[in-house]
Write a protein that holds these residues in place. Sequence first.
Motif, PDB file in Angstrom:
ATOM      1  N   VAL A  79       0.845  -1.200   0.000  1.00 54.33           N
ATOM      2  CA  VAL A  79       0.000   0.000   0.000  1.00 54.33           C
ATOM      3  C   VAL A  79       0.881   1.250   0.000  1.00 54.33           C
ATOM      4  O   VAL A  79       0.615   2.210  -0.729  1.00 54.33           O
ATOM      5  CB  VAL A  79      -0.972  -0.004   1.201  1.00 54.33           C
ATOM      6  N   ALA A  80       1.949   1.228   0.799  1.00 52.70           N
ATOM      7  CA  ALA A  80       2.877   2.367   0.825  1.00 52.70           C
ATOM      8  C   ALA A  80       3.510   2.570  -0.551  1.00 52.70           C
ATOM      9  O   ALA A  80       3.620   3.704  -1.030  1.00 52.70           O
ATOM     10  CB  ALA A  80       3.954   2.156   1.894  1.00 52.70           C
ATOM     11  N   ARG A 110       1.421   4.403  -2.923  1.00 53.99           N
ATOM     12  CA  ARG A 110       1.199   5.824  -2.607  1.00 53.99           C
ATOM     13  C   ARG A 110       2.431   6.700  -2.829  1.00 53.99           C
ATOM     14  O   ARG A 110       2.298   7.892  -3.091  1.00 53.99           O
ATOM     15  CB  ARG A 110       0.758   5.961  -1.153  1.00 53.99           C
ATOM     16  N   TRP A 111       3.624   6.124  -2.660  1.00 52.39           N
ATOM     17  CA  TRP A 111       4.866   6.900  -2.755  1.00 52.39           C
ATOM     18  C   TRP A 111       5.860   6.169  -3.655  1.00 52.39           C
ATOM     19  O   TRP A 111       5.876   4.944  -3.703  1.00 52.39           O
ATOM     20  CB  TRP A 111       5.487   7.100  -1.373  1.00 52.39           C
ATOM     21  N   ALA A 163       6.173   7.678   3.954  1.00 49.23           N
ATOM     22  CA  ALA A 163       5.981   6.229   3.826  1.00 49.23           C
ATOM     23  C   ALA A 163       6.383   5.511   5.109  1.00 49.23           C
ATOM     24  O   ALA A 163       5.684   4.594   5.559  1.00 49.23           O
ATOM     25  CB  ALA A 163       6.785   5.698   2.637  1.00 49.23           C
ATOM     26  N   TRP A 173      -4.404   8.579   7.404  1.00 54.51           N
ATOM     27  CA  TRP A 173      -3.954   8.203   6.065  1.00 54.51           C
ATOM     28  C   TRP A 173      -5.093   7.786   5.154  1.00 54.51           C
ATOM     29  O   TRP A 173      -4.889   7.502   3.975  1.00 54.51           O
ATOM     30  CB  TRP A 173      -2.938   7.057   6.167  1.00 54.51           C
ATOM     31  N   GLU A 202      -8.121   7.971   2.679  1.00 55.25           N
ATOM     32  CA  GLU A 202      -8.453   8.931   1.611  1.00 55.25           C
ATOM     33  C   GLU A 202      -9.944   9.142   1.533  1.00 55.25           C
ATOM     34  O   GLU A 202     -10.729   8.313   1.842  1.00 55.25           O
ATOM     35  CB  GLU A 202      -7.915   8.431   0.278  1.00 55.25           C
TER      36      GLU A 202
END
Length: 150
Positions: free
Chosen positions: A66-67, A70-71, A107, A148, A150
Amino acid sequence: MLKRIKVQTEDFDLEAEYRQLNDGHASGAVVTFSGLVRDEEGQLLGLELEHYPGMTEKALSNIVDVAKARWPLHAVTVIHRVGYLKVNEQIVFVGVASAHRLAAFEAANFIMDYLKTRAPFWKKEHSVHGEPSWVAAKASDQQAAERWQE
């Protein structure tokens, strides 16, 4: 992306973990976090950590995935210790390498917040008062993870 997930009884070497995160990547930033067994009230002898083998590693791997979504990450290492740990011993390591510092910091923070609320670990406190007691989930950890969403 290099992803390393370990659940182990052995301690870890911060310098060696940092070097491995920084090895052969075009990273502009490496952020590491090492959590220790803390004794805020001077009563704790240690923590006993249990986990669900297989499920724990999968949960940690999913958090890292998941991290990564996102990054822009080059490498991530998550190490969590289990078994009996004394006060001031290392309990967790999160290391993140990225081209940019903001992505690495965010992250690493995200991974720790999600680890505290979504990874199947159970902690039992051993104190000077006798019988060990299970540690309840903290509302503050849940609130930190919710930021975190959304």
